[in-house]
Write a protein that holds these residues in place. Structure first.
Motif, PDB file in Angstrom:
ATOM      1  N   PRO A 238       0.297  12.611   7.630  1.00  0.00           N
ATOM      2  CA  PRO A 238      -0.854  13.488   7.316  1.00  0.00           C
ATOM      3  C   PRO A 238      -0.689  14.249   6.005  1.00  0.00           C
ATOM      4  N   GLN A 239       0.551  14.638   5.680  1.00  0.00           N
ATOM      5  CA  GLN A 239       0.779  15.360   4.430  1.00  0.00           C
ATOM      6  C   GLN A 239       0.586  14.456   3.207  1.00  0.00           C
ATOM      7  N   LEU A 240       0.679  13.149   3.406  1.00  0.00           N
ATOM      8  CA  LEU A 240       0.524  12.195   2.302  1.00  0.00           C
ATOM      9  C   LEU A 240      -0.905  11.675   2.187  1.00  0.00           C
ATOM     10  N   ARG A 241      -1.835  12.282   2.870  1.00  0.00           N
ATOM     11  CA  ARG A 241      -3.191  11.738   2.882  1.00  0.00           C
ATOM     12  C   ARG A 241      -3.811  11.703   1.496  1.00  0.00           C
ATOM     13  N   ALA A 242      -3.651  12.762   0.728  1.00  0.00           N
ATOM     14  CA  ALA A 242      -4.258  12.796  -0.605  1.00  0.00           C
ATOM     15  C   ALA A 242      -3.691  11.695  -1.497  1.00  0.00           C
ATOM     16  N   VAL A 243      -2.373  11.512  -1.439  1.00  0.00           N
ATOM     17  CA  VAL A 243      -1.747  10.455  -2.236  1.00  0.00           C
ATOM     18  C   VAL A 243      -2.191   9.080  -1.747  1.00  0.00           C
ATOM     19  N   THR A 244      -2.298   8.922  -0.433  1.00  0.00           N
ATOM     20  CA  THR A 244      -2.703   7.635   0.132  1.00  0.00           C
ATOM     21  C   THR A 244      -4.110   7.260  -0.313  1.00  0.00           C
ATOM     22  N   VAL A 245      -4.998   8.249  -0.402  1.00  0.00           N
ATOM     23  CA  VAL A 245      -6.356   7.973  -0.873  1.00  0.00           C
ATOM     24  C   VAL A 245      -6.323   7.388  -2.283  1.00  0.00           C
ATOM     25  N   VAL A 246      -5.495   7.966  -3.144  1.00  0.00           N
ATOM     26  CA  VAL A 246      -5.393   7.473  -4.523  1.00  0.00           C
ATOM     27  C   VAL A 246      -4.793   6.070  -4.554  1.00  0.00           C
ATOM     28  N   VAL A 247      -3.702   5.866  -3.806  1.00  0.00           N
ATOM     29  CA  VAL A 247      -3.010   4.571  -3.816  1.00  0.00           C
ATOM     30  C   VAL A 247      -3.921   3.465  -3.298  1.00  0.00           C
ATOM     31  N   VAL A 248      -4.574   3.705  -2.166  1.00  0.00           N
ATOM     32  CA  VAL A 248      -5.436   2.678  -1.582  1.00  0.00           C
ATOM     33  C   VAL A 248      -6.652   2.420  -2.469  1.00  0.00           C
ATOM     34  N   GLY A 249      -7.235   3.471  -3.035  1.00  0.00           N
ATOM     35  CA  GLY A 249      -8.365   3.288  -3.932  1.00  0.00           C
ATOM     36  C   GLY A 249      -8.007   2.446  -5.146  1.00  0.00           C
ATOM     37  N   MET A 250      -6.844   2.713  -5.757  1.00  0.00           N
ATOM     38  CA  MET A 250      -6.395   1.911  -6.887  1.00  0.00           C
ATOM     39  C   MET A 250      -6.114   0.475  -6.472  1.00  0.00           C
ATOM     40  N   ALA A 251      -5.547   0.286  -5.282  1.00  0.00           N
ATOM     41  CA  ALA A 251      -5.245  -1.066  -4.805  1.00  0.00           C
ATOM     42  C   ALA A 251      -6.515  -1.878  -4.606  1.00  0.00           C
ATOM     43  N   ILE A 252      -7.552  -1.259  -4.069  1.00  0.00           N
ATOM     44  CA  ILE A 252      -8.812  -1.973  -3.851  1.00  0.00           C
ATOM     45  C   ILE A 252      -9.418  -2.412  -5.172  1.00  0.00           C
ATOM     46  N   VAL A 253      -9.485  -1.504  -6.137  1.00  0.00           N
ATOM     47  CA  VAL A 253     -10.097  -1.837  -7.430  1.00  0.00           C
ATOM     48  C   VAL A 253      -9.278  -2.902  -8.155  1.00  0.00           C
ATOM     49  N   ASN A 254      -7.943  -2.760  -8.172  1.00  0.00           N
ATOM     50  CA  ASN A 254      -7.101  -3.721  -8.884  1.00  0.00           C
ATOM     51  C   ASN A 254      -7.164  -5.106  -8.251  1.00  0.00           C
ATOM     52  N   SER A 255      -7.249  -5.173  -6.936  1.00  0.00           N
ATOM     53  CA  SER A 255      -7.315  -6.478  -6.279  1.00  0.00           C
ATOM     54  C   SER A 255      -8.654  -7.162  -6.527  1.00  0.00           C
ATOM     55  N   LEU A 256      -9.725  -6.390  -6.628  1.00  0.00           N
ATOM     56  CA  LEU A 256     -11.035  -6.979  -6.868  1.00  0.00           C
ATOM     57  C   LEU A 256     -11.169  -7.532  -8.285  1.00  0.00           C
ATOM     58  N   LYS A 257     -10.413  -6.989  -9.227  1.00  0.00           N
ATOM     59  CA  LYS A 257     -10.500  -7.477 -10.601  1.00  0.00           C
ATOM     60  C   LYS A 257      -9.247  -8.245 -11.030  1.00  0.00           C
ATOM     61  N   ALA A 258      -8.490  -8.781 -10.071  1.00  0.00           N
ATOM     62  CA  ALA A 258      -7.283  -9.547 -10.380  1.00  0.00           C
ATOM     63  C   ALA A 258      -7.632 -10.741 -11.265  1.00  0.00           C
ATOM     64  N   PHE A 259      -6.900 -10.889 -12.367  1.00  0.00           N
ATOM     65  CA  PHE A 259      -7.218 -11.969 -13.303  1.00  0.00           C
ATOM     66  C   PHE A 259      -5.961 -12.578 -13.932  1.00  0.00           C
ATOM     67  N   ASP A 260      -5.157 -11.765 -14.619  1.00  0.00           N
ATOM     68  CA  ASP A 260      -4.075 -12.310 -15.441  1.00  0.00           C
ATOM     69  C   ASP A 260      -3.049 -13.082 -14.625  1.00  0.00           C
ATOM     70  N   MET A 261      -2.697 -12.568 -13.447  1.00  0.00           N
ATOM     71  CA  MET A 261      -1.726 -13.252 -12.608  1.00  0.00           C
ATOM     72  C   MET A 261      -2.228 -14.642 -12.214  1.00  0.00           C
ATOM     73  N   ILE A 262      -3.490 -14.725 -11.835  1.00  0.00           N
ATOM     74  CA  ILE A 262      -4.061 -16.002 -11.389  1.00  0.00           C
ATOM     75  C   ILE A 262      -4.200 -16.958 -12.568  1.00  0.00           C
ATOM     76  N   TRP A 263      -4.623 -16.459 -13.703  1.00  0.00           N
ATOM     77  CA  TRP A 263      -4.867 -17.325 -14.843  1.00  0.00           C
ATOM     78  C   TRP A 263      -3.570 -17.966 -15.347  1.00  0.00           C
ATOM     79  N   VAL A 264      -2.494 -17.213 -15.399  1.00  0.00           N
ATOM     80  CA  VAL A 264      -1.227 -17.751 -15.899  1.00  0.00           C
ATOM     81  C   VAL A 264      -0.596 -18.699 -14.884  1.00  0.00           C
ATOM     82  N   LEU A 265      -0.700 -18.393 -13.594  1.00  0.00           N
ATOM     83  CA  LEU A 265      -0.042 -19.204 -12.577  1.00  0.00           C
ATOM     84  C   LEU A 265      -0.792 -20.500 -12.288  1.00  0.00           C
ATOM     85  N   THR A 266      -2.084 -20.439 -12.087  1.00  0.00           N
ATOM     86  CA  THR A 266      -2.826 -21.629 -11.661  1.00  0.00           C
ATOM     87  C   THR A 266      -4.087 -21.900 -12.469  1.00  0.00           C
TER      88      THR A 266
END
Length: 322
Positions: A238-266
């Motif tokens: 519960p004390q980490l809720r504010a940090v978790t909101v930031v981490v999860v929000g960044m993870a959602i946005v970064n995963s939706l715009k994933a590009f460089d990893m996929i382009w170089v690998l496949t």
């Protein structure tokens, strides 16, 4: 003589002192602000360069994409097609696979880097001697660019790469696979590679959140007998809720715009089976010159990013509902 002087003094007009009104600091500041040049709009000229930059780099391209999604544009000719590009999305199997891969990236990014970062941060938080060193080792991959990370994992995941050679060396020949040539294991493999890089940032953020927990709260919980899982579930998390909101929000946005990893690998292959929406938009607009169709995909991706971020923040931050 004395009476004459007294009468003269009494005849002098009495000079009254003018009473100076006392103003509060708030009234003084208000009157001062109204006398400034421009009044309440004095700061507008200073904000105009930033507003112009945002308009040129963000607002105009977004509006231009909306406009272009109603046209069939191959870079040379353009014709109005209405909503044909959007109806094509529903019939295109490549778009369906890209959408599925995108949601796999979202689920994998939330399940692996976020959970792993939280677990590592909690496990190393109270390690006095080697905790900082362990966090440093986990954080180092985050300093590597996405393209360099993809090149490293490409060396490891090819058919004759390091992973298959290690598996064959220890007698696990049946586990050796073509990691990047079949779906869905190519998408899963790239999610694991992305996890290796992204976990470090989550460890940093969760470690900062753990250090911000008041020591008195931990000591009070320990006096009440909270240890181990109970301490983590009822106090730490519960004390980490504010940090978790930031981490999860960044993870959602970064995963939706994933590009460089996929382009170089496949590069989205084989047969475009590992493409995400960002990669499909890039290929359609800049490789196949289907600019209108690529604009429609970009608009769908933008709507998904904004809607998912807004829904998540609205759910996690009660104040945003008002």
């Amino acid at each position: 003589m004395t009476d004459t002087v007294g009468t003269a003094e009494a005849a002098k007009p009495v000079r009254l002192r003018r009473r100076i009104p006392v103003r509060s600091p708030h009234q003084a500041a208000k009157n001062t602000s109204t006398r400034r040049i421009g009044g309440p709009f004095a700061g507008v000229p200073w904000a105009l360069p930033a507003l112009a930059l945002v308009g040129v780099l963000l607002v105009y391209p977004f509006l231009r994409s909306i406009y272009g999604s109603f046209f069939e544009d191959n870079g040379f000719t353009s014709s109005f097609t209405g909503i044909d590009n959007y109806t094509r999305l529903a019939e295109d199997p490549i778009f369906g696979r890209s959408l599925l891969n995108t949601f796999m990236w979202v689920a994998g990014t939330l399940l692996l880097p976020v959970v792993a970062g939280l677990a590592i941060a909690v496990a190393t938080h109270r390690m006095r001697r080697f905790g900082g060193l362990a966090q440093l080792v986990i954080v180092l991959p985050f300093a590597i660019s996405g393209a360099a990370t993809a090149a490293l994992w490409r060396f490891m995941l090819t058919t004759d790469g390091a992973v298959n050679q290690i598996l064959r060396g220890v007698g696990l020949d049946s586990w050796a696979q073509s990691w990047l040539l079949e779906w869905p294991q190519n998408t899963i493999s790239m999610i694991v590679a992305s996890t290796w890089q992204a976990t470090g940032l989550n460890v940093i953020l969760f470690a900062i959140g753990l250090r911000a927990i008041p020591r008195e709260t931990i000591e009070a919980a320990e006096l009440d007998g909270a240890t181990g899982w109970r301490m983590f579930r009822h106090i730490t998390l519960p004390q980490l809720r504010a940090v978790t909101v930031v981490v999860v929000g960044m993870a959602i946005v970064n995963s939706l715009k994933a590009f460089d990893m996929i382009w170089v690998l496949t590069q989205g292959g084989p047969s475009r089976s590992s493409e995400t929406l960002a990669l499909t938009m890039y290929r359609e607009a800049f490789r196949l010159f289907h600019v209108g169709y690529g604009s429609a995909i970009a608009l769908v991706l933008s709507v998904i990013v904004v809607a998912s971020s807004w829904l998540y923040l609205r759910r996690q931050m009660p104040g945003a509902k008002d």
